[in-house]
Write a protein that holds these residues in place. Sequence first.
Motif, PDB file in Angstrom:
ATOM      1  N   ASN A  76      -0.405  20.475   8.551  1.00 30.66           N
ATOM      2  CA  ASN A  76      -0.242  19.233   9.307  1.00 30.66           C
ATOM      3  C   ASN A  76      -0.977  18.108   8.554  1.00 30.66           C
ATOM      4  O   ASN A  76      -1.771  18.397   7.655  1.00 30.66           O
ATOM      5  CB  ASN A  76      -0.890  19.455  10.687  1.00 30.66           C
ATOM      6  N   PRO A  77      -0.758  16.834   8.904  1.00 28.48           N
ATOM      7  CA  PRO A  77      -1.494  15.764   8.230  1.00 28.48           C
ATOM      8  C   PRO A  77      -3.014  15.955   8.225  1.00 28.48           C
ATOM      9  O   PRO A  77      -3.614  16.394   9.203  1.00 28.48           O
ATOM     10  CB  PRO A  77      -1.085  14.532   9.032  1.00 28.48           C
ATOM     11  N   GLU A 136       2.003  21.706  15.332  1.00 31.04           N
ATOM     12  CA  GLU A 136       1.897  20.261  15.617  1.00 31.04           C
ATOM     13  C   GLU A 136       2.924  19.944  16.692  1.00 31.04           C
ATOM     14  O   GLU A 136       4.086  20.326  16.565  1.00 31.04           O
ATOM     15  CB  GLU A 136       2.131  19.449  14.339  1.00 31.04           C
ATOM     16  N   GLY A 289       5.496   5.305  11.432  1.00 29.78           N
ATOM     17  CA  GLY A 289       5.573   6.626  10.806  1.00 29.78           C
ATOM     18  C   GLY A 289       4.870   7.713  11.594  1.00 29.78           C
ATOM     19  O   GLY A 289       4.182   8.550  11.022  1.00 29.78           O
ATOM     20  N   CYS A 290       5.061   7.706  12.897  1.00 29.41           N
ATOM     21  CA  CYS A 290       4.554   8.780  13.758  1.00 29.41           C
ATOM     22  C   CYS A 290       5.703   9.251  14.619  1.00 29.41           C
ATOM     23  O   CYS A 290       6.113   8.509  15.504  1.00 29.41           O
ATOM     24  CB  CYS A 290       3.405   8.297  14.631  1.00 29.41           C
ATOM     25  N   PRO A 291       6.249  10.455  14.380  1.00 27.87           N
ATOM     26  CA  PRO A 291       6.028  11.346  13.246  1.00 27.87           C
ATOM     27  C   PRO A 291       6.375  10.666  11.907  1.00 27.87           C
ATOM     28  O   PRO A 291       7.010   9.629  11.885  1.00 27.87           O
ATOM     29  CB  PRO A 291       6.968  12.521  13.531  1.00 27.87           C
ATOM     30  N   HIS A 292       5.970  11.323  10.820  1.00 29.46           N
ATOM     31  CA  HIS A 292       6.187  10.781   9.484  1.00 29.46           C
ATOM     32  C   HIS A 292       7.615  10.271   9.294  1.00 29.46           C
ATOM     33  O   HIS A 292       8.580  10.923   9.723  1.00 29.46           O
ATOM     34  CB  HIS A 292       5.902  11.875   8.442  1.00 29.46           C
ATOM     35  N   CYS A 345      -2.098  10.311   8.889  1.00 27.81           N
ATOM     36  CA  CYS A 345      -1.430   9.408   9.827  1.00 27.81           C
ATOM     37  C   CYS A 345      -2.459   8.569  10.564  1.00 27.81           C
ATOM     38  O   CYS A 345      -3.661   8.791  10.445  1.00 27.81           O
ATOM     39  CB  CYS A 345      -0.563  10.185  10.819  1.00 27.81           C
ATOM     40  N   VAL A 347      -3.310   8.496  13.544  1.00 27.22           N
ATOM     41  CA  VAL A 347      -4.069   9.157  14.615  1.00 27.22           C
ATOM     42  C   VAL A 347      -5.163  10.064  14.044  1.00 27.22           C
ATOM     43  O   VAL A 347      -6.301  10.051  14.523  1.00 27.22           O
ATOM     44  CB  VAL A 347      -3.108   9.953  15.543  1.00 27.22           C
ATOM     45  N   LYS A 364       4.298   8.510  20.723  1.00 22.44           N
ATOM     46  CA  LYS A 364       3.175   9.431  20.540  1.00 22.44           C
ATOM     47  C   LYS A 364       1.931   8.664  20.102  1.00 22.44           C
ATOM     48  O   LYS A 364       0.844   8.857  20.653  1.00 22.44           O
ATOM     49  CB  LYS A 364       3.519  10.514  19.512  1.00 22.44           C
TER      50      LYS A 364
HETATM   51 FE1  F3S Z   1       2.500  13.232  13.037  1.00 23.50          FE
HETATM   52 FE2  F3S Z   1       0.164  12.093  13.283  1.00 23.50          FE
HETATM   53 FE3  F3S Z   1       2.120  11.343  14.837  1.00 23.50          FE
HETATM   54  S1  F3S Z   1       0.529  14.247  12.996  1.00 23.50           S
HETATM   55  S2  F3S Z   1       3.378  13.156  15.064  1.00 23.50           S
HETATM   56  S3  F3S Z   1       2.059  11.113  12.620  1.00 23.50           S
HETATM   57  S4  F3S Z   1       0.023  11.690  15.465  1.00 23.50           S
END
Ligand code: F3S
Length: 401
Positions: A76-77, A136, A289-292, A345, A347, A364
């Motif tokens: 995972n990131p 994840e 870019g969340c998810p990437h 990322c 987060v 997210k």
């Molecule tokens: Fe991925 Fe980070 Fe979002 S792990 S789903 S970019 S919180």
Amino acid sequence: MYLTNEEEHILNGEAGETLRKAIEILVALGDIYGADGLIPIKSAQIAGVSYKTIGDAGLEWISDLEGQVKVPAILNPAGMDLEDWERLRISPEFAERQKAIIQAYKKLGISCECTCTPYTLEGFSAGYGDHLAWSESSAISYANSVIGARTNREGGPSALSAALLGKTANYGLHLEENRIPEVSVSVECSLKESDYGALGYVAGKIIGSKIPIFHLKDTPEKDELKALGAAMAASGAVALYHVEGVTPEACRLGFEEPEEKIIIERSQLDEVYESRERAGKEPELITIGCPHCSAAELKKVAELLKGKTVSKETWIFTSRELAKRYPDYIRTIEESGARVVCDTCMVVSPATNNYSCVMVNSGKAFAYVPGMCGAESVYGNMEACIEEATGRKGKKAGGSY
Ligand code: F3S
């Protein structure tokens, strides 16, 4: 829980301490959740990579393990861009610890491509009906819902244990009878792009951990399904959802309509977008870019930024493999002053903690940034995020935008 002779030997420590610990974790989970035995998995995706989230205790635990994973396994990131960590002002102390974590995983034969979208990588495919051990939450949701593969919400240690053994305990979402929709969600309005992240954010809060089946007016793209699932896994704990006429199990198995029903209206999604107007401050950081980001999302960001200059810090997250595959998009994005960041990322990186208000186009990230980064989060579609980044303000942050 039934164990083969070989598994009994491993549990007795005859294959070494690492595998003994690994099978002990899986057997404990299997006993709690009523598994009948262990089943082979096709791949593992391991969370618990950022030094920000696992700290020294996590580093120590991983460093003590020995041996090699039995199936393709990916991370995972992490907490920083592994090749260019200084650009987001990561401290050398953090970088040193983060690199040690990556080395510890690498020693076990795990691929150090750090992404929450492993399904976009070449050579890491998952197919309908495959058993996986992914950890994840957005990747789990995508694997179960969009691919039709089968994985529980693994924790980092159980996914790593599964990777080392090539097996996981057979319970929960590995069993067809536990994949039936429990709540019907009818969405009363048309949706596009970031509406799906807003919908996931709203729906996850209502649904909790149940399995929904959505009835939508439109046919979502894969990236829109990715956004929906990621948001529901964050505001709620949804690990599997179905969309009537769209997702593979809904199409192949034809579920009966659940008794519990929910209706979601446009006004509920508008409330998410209104976070921009409600915010007590201006966004200082824009993140996408969340998810990437997928290839299509990188292309869109590049088109929106082409010929413009950002006046606010702007970070675009994607996997290193996709960044390498699409150098033209990356060049166009970076020519604007925005940064393309890999392996991490907004987060899980400590870099975000330097800002007090962050604009996102992800349900997210909208849910997690306040708790994980101590910053206010505001929501907008991709166009609104780029307008905020480039200083063209005053427009609506999304919805009917
Ligand atoms: Fe991925 Fe980070 Fe979002 S792990 S789903 S970019 S919180």
